[in-house]
Design an enzyme around this catalytic site. Structure first.
Site, short mmCIF file in Angstrom:
data_model
loop_
_atom_site.label_atom_id
_atom_site.label_comp_id
_atom_site.label_asym_id
_atom_site.label_seq_id
_atom_site.Cartn_x
_atom_site.Cartn_y
_atom_site.Cartn_z
N HIS A 72 0.85 -1.20 0.00
CA HIS A 72 0.00 0.00 0.00
C HIS A 72 0.89 1.25 0.00
O HIS A 72 1.76 1.38 0.84
CB HIS A 72 -0.89 0.03 1.25
CG HIS A 72 -2.00 -0.97 1.21
ND1 HIS A 72 -3.16 -0.83 1.94
CD2 HIS A 72 -2.15 -2.12 0.52
CE1 HIS A 72 -3.97 -1.85 1.70
NE2 HIS A 72 -3.37 -2.66 0.85
N TYR A 200 -8.97 4.91 7.92
CA TYR A 200 -9.08 5.22 9.34
C TYR A 200 -10.16 6.30 9.46
O TYR A 200 -10.00 7.39 8.90
CB TYR A 200 -7.77 5.79 9.89
CG TYR A 200 -6.64 4.79 10.02
CD1 TYR A 200 -5.84 4.46 8.92
CD2 TYR A 200 -6.35 4.19 11.24
CE1 TYR A 200 -4.79 3.55 9.05
CE2 TYR A 200 -5.31 3.29 11.38
CZ TYR A 200 -4.53 2.96 10.28
OH TYR A 200 -3.50 2.06 10.41
N PRO A 292 -3.27 -0.11 19.02
CA PRO A 292 -3.00 -0.51 17.63
C PRO A 292 -3.26 0.56 16.56
O PRO A 292 -2.97 0.32 15.39
CB PRO A 292 -3.94 -1.71 17.41
CG PRO A 292 -4.99 -1.58 18.44
CD PRO A 292 -4.39 -0.88 19.61
N LYS A 296 1.87 -0.18 15.14
CA LYS A 296 3.30 -0.23 15.48
C LYS A 296 3.74 -1.47 16.25
O LYS A 296 4.93 -1.76 16.32
CB LYS A 296 3.67 1.01 16.33
CG LYS A 296 3.65 2.30 15.58
CD LYS A 296 4.92 2.48 14.76
CE LYS A 296 4.70 3.40 13.61
NZ LYS A 296 4.65 2.80 12.32
N TYR A 384 4.23 6.78 10.41
CA TYR A 384 3.45 5.59 10.05
C TYR A 384 4.32 4.54 9.35
O TYR A 384 4.24 3.35 9.65
CB TYR A 384 2.26 6.00 9.16
CG TYR A 384 1.23 4.91 8.99
CD1 TYR A 384 0.28 4.66 9.97
CD2 TYR A 384 1.21 4.11 7.85
CE1 TYR A 384 -0.66 3.66 9.83
CE2 TYR A 384 0.27 3.11 7.70
CZ TYR A 384 -0.66 2.88 8.68
OH TYR A 384 -1.59 1.88 8.53
P1 RFL Z 1 3.65 -12.00 21.23
O1 RFL Z 1 3.19 -12.03 19.83
O2 RFL Z 1 2.64 -11.75 22.29
O3 RFL Z 1 4.39 -13.39 21.49
C1 RFL Z 1 4.72 -13.81 22.79
C2 RFL Z 1 4.77 -15.32 22.78
O4 RFL Z 1 5.23 -15.78 24.06
C3 RFL Z 1 4.42 -16.85 24.48
N1 RFL Z 1 4.52 -16.91 25.97
C4 RFL Z 1 5.38 -17.74 26.62
N2 RFL Z 1 6.23 -18.65 26.18
C5 RFL Z 1 6.96 -19.32 27.10
N3 RFL Z 1 6.83 -19.12 28.44
C6 RFL Z 1 5.98 -18.20 28.93
N4 RFL Z 1 5.90 -17.99 30.24
C7 RFL Z 1 5.20 -17.45 27.99
N5 RFL Z 1 4.27 -16.48 28.12
C8 RFL Z 1 3.88 -16.16 26.89
C9 RFL Z 1 3.05 -16.52 23.97
O5 RFL Z 1 2.24 -17.70 23.87
C10 RFL Z 1 3.38 -15.94 22.60
O6 RFL Z 1 3.40 -16.89 21.58
O7 RFL Z 1 4.80 -10.93 21.44
P2 RFL Z 1 5.94 -10.33 20.43
O8 RFL Z 1 6.69 -11.41 19.76
O9 RFL Z 1 6.63 -9.30 21.21
O10 RFL Z 1 5.08 -9.63 19.25
C11 RFL Z 1 4.36 -8.46 19.46
C12 RFL Z 1 3.10 -8.45 18.62
O11 RFL Z 1 2.44 -9.70 18.69
C13 RFL Z 1 2.13 -7.35 19.09
O12 RFL Z 1 2.82 -6.13 19.28
C14 RFL Z 1 0.99 -7.04 18.14
O13 RFL Z 1 0.30 -8.16 17.65
C15 RFL Z 1 0.02 -6.15 18.91
N6 RFL Z 1 -1.33 -6.28 18.46
C16 RFL Z 1 -1.68 -5.62 17.33
N7 RFL Z 1 -0.78 -4.78 16.76
C17 RFL Z 1 -1.10 -4.13 15.64
O14 RFL Z 1 -0.28 -3.38 15.11
N8 RFL Z 1 -2.36 -4.29 15.06
C18 RFL Z 1 -3.31 -5.13 15.62
O15 RFL Z 1 -4.39 -5.29 15.09
C19 RFL Z 1 -2.98 -5.82 16.80
N9 RFL Z 1 -3.87 -6.68 17.38
C20 RFL Z 1 -2.26 -7.13 19.12
C21 RFL Z 1 -3.54 -7.33 18.55
C22 RFL Z 1 -1.96 -7.77 20.33
C23 RFL Z 1 -2.88 -8.58 20.98
N10 RFL Z 1 -2.50 -9.16 22.27
C24 RFL Z 1 -1.20 -8.90 22.83
C25 RFL Z 1 -3.30 -9.91 23.11
C26 RFL Z 1 -4.45 -8.17 19.16
C27 RFL Z 1 -4.13 -8.81 20.38
C28 RFL Z 1 -5.18 -9.74 20.96
C1 PHB Z 2 -4.95 -4.75 10.75
O1 PHB Z 2 -5.09 -4.94 9.52
O2 PHB Z 2 -5.16 -5.65 11.58
C2 PHB Z 2 -4.57 -3.41 11.25
C3 PHB Z 2 -4.28 -2.41 10.33
C4 PHB Z 2 -3.93 -1.15 10.79
C5 PHB Z 2 -3.88 -0.90 12.15
C6 PHB Z 2 -4.16 -1.91 13.06
C7 PHB Z 2 -4.51 -3.18 12.62
O3 PHB Z 2 -3.56 0.34 12.60
#
Ligand code: RFL
Ligand code: PHB
Length: 390
Positions: A72, A200, A292, A296, A384
């Site tokens: 994009h 957005y 989110p 980032k 961004y």
């Molecule tokens: P993660 O992806 O949370 O991975 C951590 C991993 O560690 C495991 N774990 C353990 N393993 C061993 N021993 C333990 N004691 C443990 N405790 C936990 C977990 O099972 C998991 O597999 O962290 P990481 O690698 O730092 O990555 C970060 C990203 O995942 C995160 O920043 C983003 O996904 C945040 N986030 C979103 N970001 C966006 O930009 N757009 C989104 O739409 C978005 N949706 C989200 C999200 C984070 C969520 N969380 C944290 C619940 C939606 C959710 C539900």
């Molecule tokens: C997504 O596609 O999940 C998404 C895109 C933009 C955002 C957050 C989540 O700022």
């Protein structure tokens, strides 16, 4: 068992670090509480910054992202009944790719498995020992048996609910936090795209976001009460809300489809500093959370890992620990930049229940400004795409 680097958590941070260390000739073992199919199917983020795309490509795990992700060159801001475009490419020279986080996870797991890497799924009772010595260890249970993994370094990549952060003594750590009084209701939709780029939307009823996953699957979100229940939202009610928040006065409408997944996530900003103590280093959500809105979270996890990979690379090549000693300070510069941008974008786009009518008008004035002043648009675009210099 013994390895050079023990990694807790197989999220994007832990898996990418393990992969990059392998490319630098450094051994690691990743311990993960969940099963492989669980981590490969959890729906989370979707936007990859240019730097994230570049790192995945350079390290040989970018093929599917390039083939199946959508590049994009801009996004749209919808407010006051109209849509205005932020041209990322023109303003910064960079783009973003929309490619689901769990697809990145699949690519990284496949690469680790192909290289004979060690990722242990389904562990429990992980505990961290000896980080103030030069031989720390991870204790855990797997298949009902206790195990000890001796390492040179431990990297806590275990997300916001993990055990690593609290292994740094509270007296050395400071937690900074802001919990927002709203959440995001997320839906996955089988159907065609609404627009070529993300939308957005700021509306008096609340924020909404139209994103995508593939030509036939769309990802959308709308601001909700974080304590609301998904069962309170029928499909009809969701579509009525999406139309009310996103459709423009000139007739541009959200494209409906079949909703096949619904979830609610809370929103908060959080930083825990320091991110290191002795032989323990934290990366990704284990140390910081962003709302989110700025897309980032995943990208920050990747930028922490890039810094750590260089620091560990230097240590194993030369025996020098300077980059490692500076890790937290180096990483926190980019983290605080992203925290500020995510907070700013969240406050710009959401309905703030504590905002007076005066502040609501300021929100609209700021949206007019970022969509008409090239200087303001450029600042938003640089943040961004992640090209802002810190
Ligand atoms: P993660 O992806 O949370 O991975 C951590 C991993 O560690 C495991 N774990 C353990 N393993 C061993 N021993 C333990 N004691 C443990 N405790 C936990 C977990 O099972 C998991 O597999 O962290 P990481 O690698 O730092 O990555 C970060 C990203 O995942 C995160 O920043 C983003 O996904 C945040 N986030 C979103 N970001 C966006 O930009 N757009 C989104 O739409 C978005 N949706 C989200 C999200 C984070 C969520 N969380 C944290 C619940 C939606 C959710 C539900
Ligand atoms: C997504 O596609 O999940 C998404 C895109 C933009 C955002 C957050 C989540 O700022």
């Amino acid at each position: 068992m013994r390895t050079q680097v023990g990694i807790v958590g197989a999220g994007p941070a832990g898996l990418l670090l393990s992969h990059l260390l392998h490319l630098n000739g450094i051994e690691s073992v990743v311990l993960e509480t969940r099963a492989r199919d669980q981590i490969e199917s959890t729906i989370r983020a979707g936007v990859l910054e240019q730097g994230t795309m570049d790192l995945l490509t350079e390290s040989g795990v970018g093929d599917r992202m390039k083939a199946e992700g959508a590049l994009h060159h801009g996004f749209e801001l919808a407010f006051d009944g109209k849509r205005r475009r932020i041209d990322l490419k023109d303003l910064t020279g960079h783009a973003i790719t929309v490619y689901a986080q769990h697809e990145v996870i699949k690519d990284l797991v496949a690469a680790r498995v192909a290289a004979g890497g060690s990722v242990v799924f389904g562990v429990s009772d992980v505990s961290i020992h000896g980080i103030e010595t030069t031989s720390p260890s991870l204790h855990y249970v797997h298949d009902g048996q206790p195990h000890v993994l001796d390492c040179d370094f431990i990297i806590g990549c275990d997300g916001s609910q993990g055990v690593s952060r609290t292994a740094i003594p509270q007296s050395l750590r400071r937690d900074y936090e802001r919990v927002f009084p709203f959440g995001w209701f997320g839906i996955l939709v089988e159907g065609g795209p609404t627009a070529e780029e993300l939308i957005y939307a700021r509306n008096d009823r609340g924020f909404a976001l139209v994103s995508t996953r593939s030509p036939n699957v769309q990802r959308m979100y709308f601001q909700c009460d974080p304590k609301d229940s998904v069962d309170a939202w029928s499909d009809d009610r969701i579509w009525a809300e999406m139309h009310a928040r996103v459709d423009s006065a000139d007739g541009q409408q959200v494209v409906d489809g079949r909703i096949f997944q619904k979830n609610i996530v809370g929103m908060r900003s959080f930083v825990s500093a320091t991110m290191q103590h002795g032989r323990l280093f934290l990366a990704g959500d284990a140390a910081h959370i962003v709302p989110p809105t700025g897309a980032k979270g995943l990208n920050l996890a990747v930028s922490d890992v890039r810094i750590l990979k260089n620091a560990l690379g230097e240590y194993y090549k030369t025996g020098k620990g300077e980059l490692l000693a500076a890790y937290s300070e180096t990483a926190l510069k980019r983290i605080w930049r992203a925290e500020h941008f995510s907070y700013w974008m969240t406050r710009l786009m959401h309905r703030l229940d504590d905002a007076s009518p005066f502040e609501q008008q300021l929100q609209l004035a700021e949206l007019e400004h970022v969509t008409t002043s090239r200087t303001a648009a450029k600042s938003m675009a640089e943040n961004y795409v992640g090209s802002v210099v810190v």
